[in-house]
Design an enzyme around this catalytic site. Structure first.
Site, PDB file in Angstrom:
ATOM      1  N   SER A   1       0.847  -1.194   0.000  1.00 17.67           N
ATOM      2  CA  SER A   1       0.000   0.000   0.000  1.00 17.67           C
ATOM      3  C   SER A   1       0.877   1.236   0.000  1.00 17.67           C
ATOM      4  CB  SER A   1      -0.901   0.022   1.232  1.00 17.67           C
ATOM      5  OG  SER A   1      -0.164   0.382   2.394  1.00 17.67           O
ATOM      6  N   ASP A   2       0.409   2.301  -0.655  1.00 20.52           N
ATOM      7  CA  ASP A   2       1.027   3.586  -0.380  1.00 20.52           C
ATOM      8  C   ASP A   2       0.714   3.917   1.070  1.00 20.52           C
ATOM      9  OD1 ASP A   2       2.373   5.963  -0.632  1.00 20.52           O
ATOM     10  OD2 ASP A   2       1.349   6.578  -2.469  1.00 20.52           O
ATOM     11  N   TRP A   3       1.496   4.795   1.669  1.00 27.12           N
ATOM     12  CA  TRP A   3       1.401   5.041   3.114  1.00 27.12           C
ATOM     13  C   TRP A   3       0.046   5.691   3.439  1.00 27.12           C
ATOM     14  CZ3 TRP A   3       5.163   2.461   1.714  1.00 27.12           C
ATOM     15  CH2 TRP A   3       6.184   2.041   2.560  1.00 27.12           C
TER      16      TRP A   3
ATOM     17  N   GLY B   1      -2.753   4.262   2.237  1.00 27.57           N
ATOM     18  CA  GLY B   1      -3.606   4.004   1.084  1.00 27.57           C
ATOM     19  C   GLY B   1      -4.677   2.960   1.308  1.00 27.57           C
TER      20      GLY B   1
END
Length: 742
Positions: free
Chosen positions: A262-264, A266
C-alpha cells in the site's frame, strides 16, 4: 580439561547434525518456492498477521522465532531517503545516511537510452543494499496526462512505449543487488490535487493502451518483486485494494508473484484489503492515514481487525496464506539471499553515474545563431542570473526529498569549469522560495533577500549588459504548488515574475540562454526573443557540473523530450475537454475525474487536433547535424505470426561527434476504430563521429500494430495498410514506408 574437550567435541557433532538437518526455509540451496512453503507451515496465525502490516514507519516484522528478518523499505526513486525515527517522521539524526542524488526520472526518460536506465537502477540499488533495505519504493511510471501534475518529475513521460522500455532495465538493475524494486503508483495516479479522493473514470481501451503498459512491462519483462498501489480510486474502489486492478489484471492476467504494497495510508477497508489483492500495509498513524494513537500498528486494517475476523469465523485463511507467501518470497529474494551483494554508497562511481545520466538527459530545445556552446575563445565575462542557479533542488518535493553528500549548483559548476578562462558574475534576478528545509533535512542555505522585484531586476539587467553571455537559470522548484508531491501547479506559466526578468534580459543582451530547471513543461511567451533554451530537469548531486559540460560543449547534448511542451493548457487534451481536476460529488468528498480524452494523450492529442506544440515529444537539438537516408523494408507484407524490419541510414554531417535518437512511429492508415495518427513503437540512440554513417533497424510485429478492443477484451491488429515513419521527433518525420498486414 578432558570434560571441556569432550563437551566441545559433542557440540561440534551436534552442530554437524543440525547443519545436515537445516530447515528447508533456511537452506539457500533449496528452491524459493520450497522454502516459502516450509516457512509458511511453521508459522502461527499471529505471526502471519504480523508479517503483512507495518511495525514502524518503514518496516514490517519478520518472524524472530524462525530467524526470518524484517522487511525494510526506503523511499526513492532518485536516492535513498535519510533515516527517520521508529514511529515518527522526524529525522533519526544519523551521520552516515547521506546519499548520492540521481537525476529525476523525467531526466532519465529524456536520455532515451535503456543503458542509462540499467546504470541508474544498478547504482541506486547498490546504495539501497548498503543501507540493508529490502524494498526501494520506485520507480514511478504514471503517465504525464497534464503538465500541472506536481509529481510528473518522478515519472517517465507521456508515452507508454518509452516508459516501458526505460522501466525494465531500471527494475533489473535495482534487483541485481538483492533489493526489490517497487513500481508505483498502480494505477491512474495522474494528479496530486485531491489524490486521496479522486475516482478515475476511464474506458478499458485507454487503460490498457496508455496507463498500464509500463506496469505490465515492469512485471512481465523486468520481473518486479513489488508494486505499490496508488491513493486514488478507480471503479469506486481505492487502488490499494482494487479488485479489477490487483486481482483481475495484475495477479490474474499478468501473473504477478510479488508483493502489493500500500502507499502510506492508502488502505481504507479491512474486508476489501483482505479480498482485493493488498499484501503489505504501510501507513502513518492508527488507520494508516490520519493522526491518532502513536505506535498503533496493530490497529491497521490488515492487523488486529483481520485477526478478529479469522478468529470469529467471518473469513478463512486462504487469502492470508497467499499474502504471507508473497512476503516470504520477497524476503528470500532479498534479505535471505546468501548471494546478495554487499552494495556501496556515496562512491565515486555513483557520482560519475549520476553525472553521466544527467548529461545524457539534458535537452537543447533551441539554439538560434549557434549561441551554444559558449565560444571560449571569445567569452571573457559570463552573467549568471536566477534563483535556480544557487538553490538546492535535492531537498523538498515530497517523499523523494534527500539528504545528499553534496549538490553542485549551476553557478558553482560554471565557475569551476570556466576558472582561468572567463569571469562569472551572479545576480539574483528574482526571489522565489527562500526556504531550505523538508522533513527535518536543512540545506543550510540562507536565500532570504529583502530587495524589491524592481531592484532585483535592475541589478540583473545591469550585470547582463556588462557581459558577453547571459545564462538565466529559472523554472520551477520543489515547493508546494510546483514540482511537489501532494499538490498540483496552478498554471502553466513560470512563477515569481520570471517572464518579466527574461524579457528584460533578452533586450539587454542578445547572447541569452535560458535554462529551465523543472520536471514539467512551462509556458514560454518569450520563446521568439531568446536564442538559446535548455531543459535542465532536476539533475541531482552533479547538476552544476553536468549543465556546465553541456553549456561549454564538453558534452554534446543528446537528450530528447519525454513529453510534449504545449503552447497553452488549452492545447492539452484533458484541459480542452474540461476533464481536470474533476467534479466533486454533492453527497460525499469524492472527485470524479473522467478521462474524456481517452487514448489521445500528449502528442496523440496534438496530432488529432492538428496542434503545433511549443516543443514536440521526442524533440532535442545537437551541436552537430544529422542526415537521414531513405527508410527501406525487408519486405512489404507480414502476417500475424511474423515480423518485418525497417532500416534507415543516419549520417553525422557536422564537425563534432554526437548522438542521435532515431524514432519509429507506426500509423494504421485505415481502421474501424479511432486510432492515433501515429504511435511510438521503436527508438534507438546511436553515437556517430563526424562523417560517420550507421544503419538503424527496427522490428515491427503484430503487437506494434494492435489496439485494445475493450468490447472483446483482446488486442486486435486489423488487416490492411500501415505506415512506418522514421523520425527525429513527433513532428519531424524523416522518411516513411508503407506495408500490409495480411
Amino acid at each position: 580439561m578432558k570434560k571441556m574437550a569432550l563437551a566441545c567435541v559433542a557440540g561440534l557433532a551436534l552442530f554437524s547434525v543440525q547443519a545436515q538437518q537445516l530447515p528447508v526455509y533456511l537452506d539457500g540451496n533449496q528452491p524459493i518456492e520450497s522454502r516459502v512453503e516450509d516457512a509458511l507451515s511453521r508459522m502461527t496465525l499471529q505471526e502471519k498477521i504480523a508479517m503483512i502490516h507495518a511495525q514502524s514507519k518503514f518496516s514490517s516484522p519478520g518472524v524472530p522465532r524462525l530467524g526470518i528478518p524484517e522487511v525494510w523499505c526506503t523511499d526513492g526513486p532518485h536516492g535513498i531517503r535519510p533515516e527517520v525515527l521508529w514511529d515518527e517522521w522526524n529525522q533519526a539524526g544519523w551521520t552516515n545516511d547521506s546519499c548520492v542524488a540521481f537525476p529525476a526520472l523525467t531526466c532519465l526518460a529524456a536520455t532515451w537510452n535503456p543503458d542509462m536506465a540499467l546504470l541508474y537502477g544498478k547504482s541506486i540499488g547498490e546504495e539501497a543494499r548498503y543501507r540493508n533495505k529490502s524494498i526501494l519504493l520506485g520507480p514511478g511510471v504514471n503517465i504525464y496526462r497534464t503538465p500541472l501534475n506536481g509529481r510528473n518529475f518522478e515519472y517517465m513521460g507521456e508515452d507508454p512505449y518509452l516508459s516501458s522500455k526505460m522501466v525494465v532495465p531500471y527494475v533489473r538493475g535495482v534487483q541485481s543487488n538483492g533489493v526489490a524494486a517497487c513500481v508505483k503508483h498502480f494505477a491512474l495516479n495522474n494528479n496530486e490535487i485531491n489524490r486521496h479522493t479522486s475516482n478515475v473514470i476511464v474506458d478499458d481501451r485507454a487503460l490498457y493502451e496508455i496507463y498500464l503498459p509500463a506496469f505490465k512491462a515492469a512485471v512481465q519483462e523486468g520481473h518486479a518483486w513489488s508494486i505499490m498501489g496508488s491513493y486514488n480510486l478507480y471503479k469506486n474502489q481505492h487502488c490499494c485494494h482494487n479488485e479489477y486492478l490487483l486481482n483481475d489484471i495484475l495477479k490474474g492476467e499478468w501473473g504477478f508473484d510479488g508483493v502489493v504494497v500500500s502507499d502510506w495510508g492508502g488502505a481504507h477497508d479491512t474486508d476489501e484489503a483482505i479480498s482485493n489483492g493488498l499484501d503489505l500495509e504501510f501507513g502513518s498513524w492508527t488507520n494508516g492515514l490520519s493522526s491518532g494513537t502513536s505506535n498503533a500498528y496493530d490497529n491497521y486494517y490488515l492487523a488486529y481487525p483481520y485477526l478478529q475476523r479469522i478468529k470469529s469465523g467471518k473469513v478463512g485463511t486462504a487469502e492470508l496464506d497467499d499474502k504471507v507467501r508473497r512476503v516470504l518470497r520477497l524476503i528470500f529474494r532479498t534479505t535471505m539471499d546468501r548471494n546478495r551483494p554487499f552494495g556501496s554508497i556515496g562512491s565515486p562511481e555513483h557520482f560519475d553515474a549520476s553525472r553521466h545520466i544527467a548529461e545524457e538527459g539534458i535537452v537543447l530545445l533551441q539554439n538560434r545563431n549557434n549561441v551554444l556552446p559558449l565560444d571560449l575563445n571569445k567569452v571573457k565575462k559570463v552573467a549568471v542570473i536566477g534563483e535556480n542557479a544557487i538553490k538546492m533542488m535535492t531537498v523538498g518535493g515530497g517523499s523523494s526529498s534527500l539528504k545528499v553528500k553534496y549538490e553542485i549548483s549551476p553557478l558553482d559548476g560554471l565557475r569551476h569549469r570556466l576558472a582561468g578562462q572567463a569571469e562569472v558574475v551572479y545576480a539574483r534576478g528574482y526571489v522565489g522560495d527562500a526556504s531550505g528545509e523538508y522533513n527535518g533535512v536543512v540545506t543550510g542555505q540562507d536565500l532570504s533577500d529583502n530587495r524589491s522585484a524592481e531592484e532585483l531586476l535592475a541589478e540583473a539587467v545591469d550585470v547582463a549588459r556588462s557581459c558577453d553571455y547571459v545564462i538565466f537559470f529559472g523554472g520551477l522548484n520543489k515547493s508546494a504548488g510546483q514540482d511537489c508531491e501532494d499538490s498540483d501547479r496552478q498554471a502553466l506559466g513560470l512563477p515569481y515574475g520570471q517572464d518579466k526578468v527574461i524579457e528584460a534580459l533578452a533586450k539587454a543582451n542578445k547572447n541569452l540562454v535560458v535554462v529551465n530547471i523543472s520536471g514539467n513543461a512551462v509556458a514560454m511567451p518569450w520563446v521568439d526573443e531568446v536564442p538559446g533554451i535548455i531543459q535542465g530537469w532536476f539533475l541531482g548531486s552533479e547538476a552544476g557540473n553536468a549543465l556546465a559540460a553541456v553549456i561549454v560543449g564538453d558534452v554534446n547534448p543528446s537528450g530528447r523530450l519525454p513529453f510534449t511542451f504545449p503552447t497553452s493548457l488549452e492545447n492539452v487534451g484533458c484541459h480542452r475537454m474540461d476533464a481536470y481536476p474533476g467534479v466533486k460529488r454533492a453527497s460525499e468528498n469524492i472527485w470524479d475525474i473522467t478521462y474524456k480524452e481517452g487514448i489521445f494523450v500528449g502528442y496523440r492529442w496534438s496530432d488529432k487536433e492538428k496542434l503545433q506544440p511549443l516543443f514536440p515529444f521526442g524533440h532535442g537539438l545537437s551541436y552537430t547535424s544529422f542526415s537521414y537516408g531513405k527508410a527501406t523494408l525487408d519486405r512489404n507484407e507480414l502476417s500475424a505470426s511474423d515480423s518485418i524490419h525497417v532500416t534507415v541510414p543516419v549520417t553525422n554531417t557536422g564537425s563534432v561527434a554526437g548522438a542521435e535518437v532515431v524514432q519509429l512511429y507506426v500509423r494504421d492508415v485505415k481502421s474501424s476504430v479511432a486510432r492515433p495518427l501515429k504511435e511510438l513503437k521503436g527508438f534507438r540512440k546511436i553515437q556517430l563521429a563526424p562523417g560517420e554513417t550507421k544503419s538503424v533497424t527496427f522490428t515491427i510485429d503484430k503487437s506494434s500494430l494492435s489496439y485494445f478492443d475493450d468490447k472483446q477484451h483482446v488486442w486486435v491488429a486489423e488487416p490492411g495498410k500501415f505506415e512506418a515513419l522514421v523520425a527525429a521527433s513527433a513532428t519531424d518525420i524523416k522518411s516513411k514506408v508503407a506495408f500490409q498486414l495480411k
